[in-house]
Design an enzyme around this catalytic site. Structure first.
Site, PDB file in Angstrom:
ATOM      1  N   GLU A 131      -0.101  57.550 -11.351  1.00 15.03           N
ATOM      2  CA  GLU A 131       0.017  56.342 -12.184  1.00 15.03           C
ATOM      3  C   GLU A 131       1.464  56.079 -12.573  1.00 15.03           C
ATOM      4  O   GLU A 131       1.916  54.933 -12.613  1.00 15.03           O
ATOM      5  CB  GLU A 131      -0.838  56.497 -13.459  1.00 15.03           C
ATOM      6  CG  GLU A 131      -2.325  56.579 -13.214  1.00 15.03           C
ATOM      7  CD  GLU A 131      -2.870  55.264 -12.700  1.00 15.03           C
ATOM      8  OE1 GLU A 131      -2.548  54.925 -11.542  1.00 15.03           O
ATOM      9  OE2 GLU A 131      -3.620  54.593 -13.414  1.00 15.03           O
ATOM     10  N   THR A 184       0.782  46.114 -12.803  1.00 18.50           N
ATOM     11  CA  THR A 184       0.662  46.750 -14.117  1.00 18.50           C
ATOM     12  C   THR A 184       2.032  46.866 -14.781  1.00 18.50           C
ATOM     13  O   THR A 184       2.167  46.636 -15.985  1.00 18.50           O
ATOM     14  CB  THR A 184       0.020  48.151 -13.977  1.00 18.50           C
ATOM     15  OG1 THR A 184      -1.284  47.981 -13.425  1.00 18.50           O
ATOM     16  CG2 THR A 184      -0.109  48.844 -15.320  1.00 18.50           C
TER      17      THR A 184
HETATM   18  N1  HSE Z   1      -3.931  50.706 -19.867  1.00 17.38           N
HETATM   19  C1  HSE Z   1      -3.251  50.136 -18.726  1.00 17.38           C
HETATM   20  C2  HSE Z   1      -2.661  48.805 -19.156  1.00 17.38           C
HETATM   21  C3  HSE Z   1      -4.239  49.962 -17.637  1.00 17.38           C
HETATM   22  O1  HSE Z   1      -3.369  48.048 -19.804  1.00 17.38           O
HETATM   23  O2  HSE Z   1      -1.518  48.536 -18.831  1.00 17.38           O
HETATM   24  C4  HSE Z   1      -3.658  49.467 -16.353  1.00 17.38           C
HETATM   25  O3  HSE Z   1      -4.700  49.392 -15.400  1.00 17.38           O
END
Ligand code: HSE
Length: 310
Positions: A131, A184
């Site tokens: 990630e 993201t």
């Molecule tokens: N928690 C992360 C965000 C998830 O909202 O940026 C990304 O899939």
């Protein structure tokens, strides 16, 4: 065992109020990986299908970055290496945890081939390195449910403390994925760096309410708690027809509706599949009538997470 094939599910992160801490796993949608032992140490990606443009260099692909983190943590390094064939079914930039599915599948598979030195929970921190490679931020709210299944809560990051939540059986998710890409990393950058105390109080009240509602099977409480005053107001601007989709989900009887992960996918949770089906029809009509390509999925909650498949 010299080869293993693994499925790791797509996930919905945040679940409205739980930015970077809550998520759940979907059924059927997810990535598959075939990992084969090789005679000499090292990682090699020989095939990626289902998605163009992903790097095959092991130091750049999220799956092998996660596996390298796992291998680095072993005191006794294996005398063999691993070869990877990745089959992507979760589109990158969809908000459905694409990088998490690949990272989770890869570390789960390699752990199997190493005779399981790590528990599922211990694999989370390695998958988080994937990630980090994808978005610059090692968040666990997608990789945790992809590995563990069900609903998960990241109670804390330092040290990592992931809780598997109880949830009622009749919950169904409806997802609409408008066919645009939202990275993201970009969707994180647009968030405000500071929030007001008023918004913080609202948000943590809702996180507590959602966890309690899931545990008690109190659908009304689940719905009341699916409110996000922090990320959704900012990010929804990037998502075509967000307001209309959310309104239609509520009109069809969904418990709540918000952005899936960092978007552009939108998810609704409903009690029972028939309501989830109605929400799916409403989503289809909205996007079709506005001539925006969108994929719609209906899914129960995946209780298993990553698994070996034939
Ligand atoms: N928690 C992360 C965000 C998830 O909202 O940026 C990304 O899939």
């Amino acid at each position: 065992m010299d080869q293993v094939k693994v499925f790791a599910p797509a996930t919905v992160a945040n679940v409205a109020c739980g930015f970077d801490v809550m998520g759940f796993a979907l059924e059927d949608i997810g990535d598959e990986i075939i990992v084969t032992k090789t005679d000499t140490p090292g990682l090699k990606i020989t095939e990626i299908t289902g998605c163009e443009g992903l790097p095959t260099e092991p130091e750049k692909n999220v799956a092998t970055v996660a596996v390298q983190a796992l291998l680095d943590s072993l005191q006794d390094k294996p005398s063999f290496g691993f070869q990877f064939k990745l089959s992507k079914n979760v589109t990158g930039g969809s908000g459905l945890g694409s990088s998490a599915s690949s990272s989770a599948a890869a570390v789960f598979a390699v752990n199997k081939l190493l005779d399981e030195p790590f528990s599922r929970k211990e694999l989370i921190s390695f998958a988080m390195e994937g990630e980090k490679a994808a978005s610059g931020h090692p968040h666990a709210d997608n990789v945790a449910p992809s590995l563990l299944g069900g609903f998960t809560l990241v109670r804390g990051y330092t040290p990592l403390d992931v809780i598997e939540l109880d949830y009622p059986e009749e919950l169904f998710a409806t997802i609409v994925h408008p066919q645009i890409e939202v990275k993201t990393s970009d969707s994180k950058k647009i968030l405000k760096r500071q929030i007001t105390l008023k918004d913080a109080v609202t948000q943590w009240g809702n996180v507590g309410g959602l966890v309690a509602g899931l545990a008690k099977g109190d659908y009304d409480l689940i719905g009341r708690s699916m409110k996000d005053v922090i990320a959704e107001p900012v990010r929804s601007i990037l998502i075509p027809l967000f307001k209309e989709a959310k309104q239609s989900a509520t009109d069809e009887g969904a418990l709540g509706c918000s952005i899936s992960g960092s978007g552009p996918s939108i998810f609704a949770l409903s009690k029972g599949k028939s309501t989830a089906d109605k929400v799916a029809s409403a989503f289809r009509i909205i996007y079709e009538s506005n001539e925006i390509d969108a994929n719609v999925y209906i899914s129960g909650i995946n209780p298993i997470g990553a698994e070996v498949i034939k």
